[in-house]
Design a protein around this motif. Structure first.
Motif, PDB file in Angstrom:
ATOM      1  N   THR A 121      37.493  45.057  46.223  1.00  0.00           N
ATOM      2  CA  THR A 121      38.537  44.508  45.359  1.00  0.00           C
ATOM      3  C   THR A 121      39.747  45.416  45.208  1.00  0.00           C
ATOM      4  O   THR A 121      40.802  44.971  44.764  1.00  0.00           O
ATOM      5  CB  THR A 121      37.971  44.210  43.960  1.00  0.00           C
ATOM      6  OG1 THR A 121      37.346  45.399  43.442  1.00  0.00           O
ATOM      7  CG2 THR A 121      36.949  43.091  44.014  1.00  0.00           C
ATOM      8  N   THR A 144      42.883  41.481  44.872  1.00  0.00           N
ATOM      9  CA  THR A 144      42.719  40.399  43.892  1.00  0.00           C
ATOM     10  C   THR A 144      44.000  40.063  43.135  1.00  0.00           C
ATOM     11  O   THR A 144      43.965  39.273  42.187  1.00  0.00           O
ATOM     12  CB  THR A 144      41.628  40.754  42.875  1.00  0.00           C
ATOM     13  OG1 THR A 144      42.085  41.833  42.036  1.00  0.00           O
ATOM     14  CG2 THR A 144      40.331  41.155  43.561  1.00  0.00           C
ATOM     15  N   GLY A 189      40.724  45.758  40.615  1.00  0.00           N
ATOM     16  CA  GLY A 189      40.181  44.542  40.028  1.00  0.00           C
ATOM     17  C   GLY A 189      39.998  44.626  38.526  1.00  0.00           C
ATOM     18  O   GLY A 189      40.222  43.641  37.810  1.00  0.00           O
TER      19      GLY A 189
END
Length: 473
Positions: free
Chosen positions: A270, A275, A280
């Motif tokens: 992530t 993201t 994240g």
């Protein structure tokens, strides 16, 4: 091994080097390379990969051998072009062969590819400084490795050293790696069972269920199971781009403080903009105690990973800097790539691009899913980490295979065989996204035609949950 074998190795290695140095291949050379690659995998690497990669085989001859790429597209050895909607499972945030990253590695290669191990190498310090500037909270120190699983292993080790406890709480269907320690955290039996017994004192809870985490922490305190840390992905990648409830990460932070355990964010997949946030956990304004990073950190050019922590936690390493070492981790070439990757991510506003493009991509996919409820059950994710959830495994495979035949590379997730991920380079253009969507619609229409035709066998609509652990490419 014999003298004849050594002579053959000398000749074969020279032929392989000749291929390495060629910018492009003629038709006969390409055909030879395809045949040789399949033969080498079958005889000397792992024949299972040939069967596993069946979604990228055309006419059953496994003719797809990658060759070169730029941006969000690549070509195989016979010259066919593909849009990359897989992104090396998160490696290619910056796309294939970003020139700034390539240039940094080439420049460093001319000076010192590897460190002396005794003097101070400047790039390792530079990269550690940059990571301290871009990570949330009080994260300040870093240790560099070559992969995500090594980063998780290091995070576990420093958590144990600092807390003097041995236990961990992780999530069902979480994915943290496949070496012994990280595998003990991974929440899928198909990977864990063959290697058991693993690290003991590991407890798994449903992802997104803060009450279950609290219950485990409370029970551990009552019965004397010493928990060093809670380890979670901000968004579960291999489970199918699963986003937790908005109160999950804030409650994890609160619970870890209350029960005096560390909070580890596994940002291997992530991190660095994937993201729509640089990390994240920033979606929920949470600062963990330890963060892991890898995949995109090398800019799609060099393998590099890191685990990072606050000065207070890092003190257990400072007292003995040789308690955790790596001969090649954080080498100058890897650090040069990572420094360039951070620079490009910020300079080209790739985090913002991931957020905007991801919102558009997901909106369009949800429209497709709504039009085809007999095929889709859900669309999940954030940014350009997106999961397409299908009603059964076979449909997921047919979609992946159909897209590949139409020049789009896409693949499944390791921990949920009914999910096909969308994880393209963050530099993918809007036109490329629209092309993928059009080819997806065409694939679905052909799938409908095939199941409605004479002798059709592929089942549309929900199937009973599978009782077997398996993976579909």
């Amino acid at each position: 091994m014999s003298s004849d074998g050594l002579l053959k190795a000398l000749n074969d290695s020279q032929r392989y080097l000749d291929i390495v140095h060629k910018p492009q291949l003629g038709k006969s050379e390409a055909e030879w390379l395809v045949e040789t690659t399949v033969d080498n995998f079958a005889k000397y690497y792992n024949s299972g990969f040939i069967e596993y990669r069946k979604s990228v085989a055309e006419a059953g001859d496994f003719a797809s051998v990658e060759w070169t790429g730029r941006g969000a597209t690549f070509r195989d050895v016979v010259g066919k072009e593909y849009i990359d909607c897989l992104g090396g499972f998160g490696l290619f945030n910056l796309g294939w062969a970003h020139p700034k990253v390539i240039g940094a590695v080439q420049a460093q290669l001319q000076k010192s590819p590897l460190p002396t191990q005794e003097l101070l190498d400047p790039l390792r310090g530079m990269l550690a400084h940059l990571l301290a500037e871009i990570t949330p909270g009080d994260i300040q120190y870093s240790f560099f490795v070559a992969s995500g699983t090594e980063a998780v292993e290091g995070a576990m080790k420093i958590a144990k050293l600092y807390t003097r406890k041995s236990g961990f709480i992780a999530a069902v269907r979480g994915f943290h790696g496949k070496t012994a320690g990280s595998l003990s955290l991974t929440g899928k039996s198909v990977f864990r069972r063959p290697a058991m017994p693993l690290h003991n004192n590991i407890y798994h809870v449903p992802f997104g269920d803060a009450d279950a985490v609290e219950q485990q922490l409370r029970i551990a305190r009552e019965v004397g199971n010493d928990i060093a840390a809670v380890v979670m992905e901000p968004i579960q990648g291999e489970a199918g781009a699963i986003v937790p409830p908005d109160d999950f990460w804030p409650r994890l932070r609160q619970l870890c403080d209350e029960y005096e355990v560390l909070l580890i964010a596994d940002e291997v997949q992530t991190g660095l903009g994937r993201t729509g946030k640089l990390w994240g956990v920033e979606h929920w304004d949470v600062a963990p105690d330890i963060i892991t990073s890898a995949k995109a950190l090398g800019g799609g050019v060099m393998p590099v990973g890191a685990f990072m922590a606050t000065p207070k936690i890092w003190s257990v390493f400072n007292s003995n800097p040789f308690i955790h070492t790596s001969t090649t981790g954080g080498n100058p070439l890897a650090c040069a790539a990572a420094i360039a990757a951070i620079n490009v991510t910020l300079e080209e506003n790739l985090v913002e691009q991931a957020a905007e493009k991801g919102e558009y991509f997901m909106q369009q996919l949800r429209g497709i899913a709504a039009r085809h409820p007999d095929i889709y059950t859900d669309i999940t994710g954030k940014g350009l980490l997106i999961g397409q959830h299908f009603v059964n495994d076979d449909i997921g495979y047919e979609i992946a295979s159909g897209l590949f035949k139409r020049g789009v590379l896409i693949s499944g997730t390791l921990n949920n065989s009914r999910v096909i991920r969308v994880e393209p380079p963050l530099v993918m253009t809007r036109n490329e996204i629209d092309t993928v969507l059009n080819r997806l619609e065409d694939t679905i229409q052909c799938l409908h035609s095939s199941v409605s035709g004479p002798g059709a066998e592929l089942a549309l609509g929900p199937l009973p949950p599978s009782t077997e652990d398996h993976v579909v490419a």
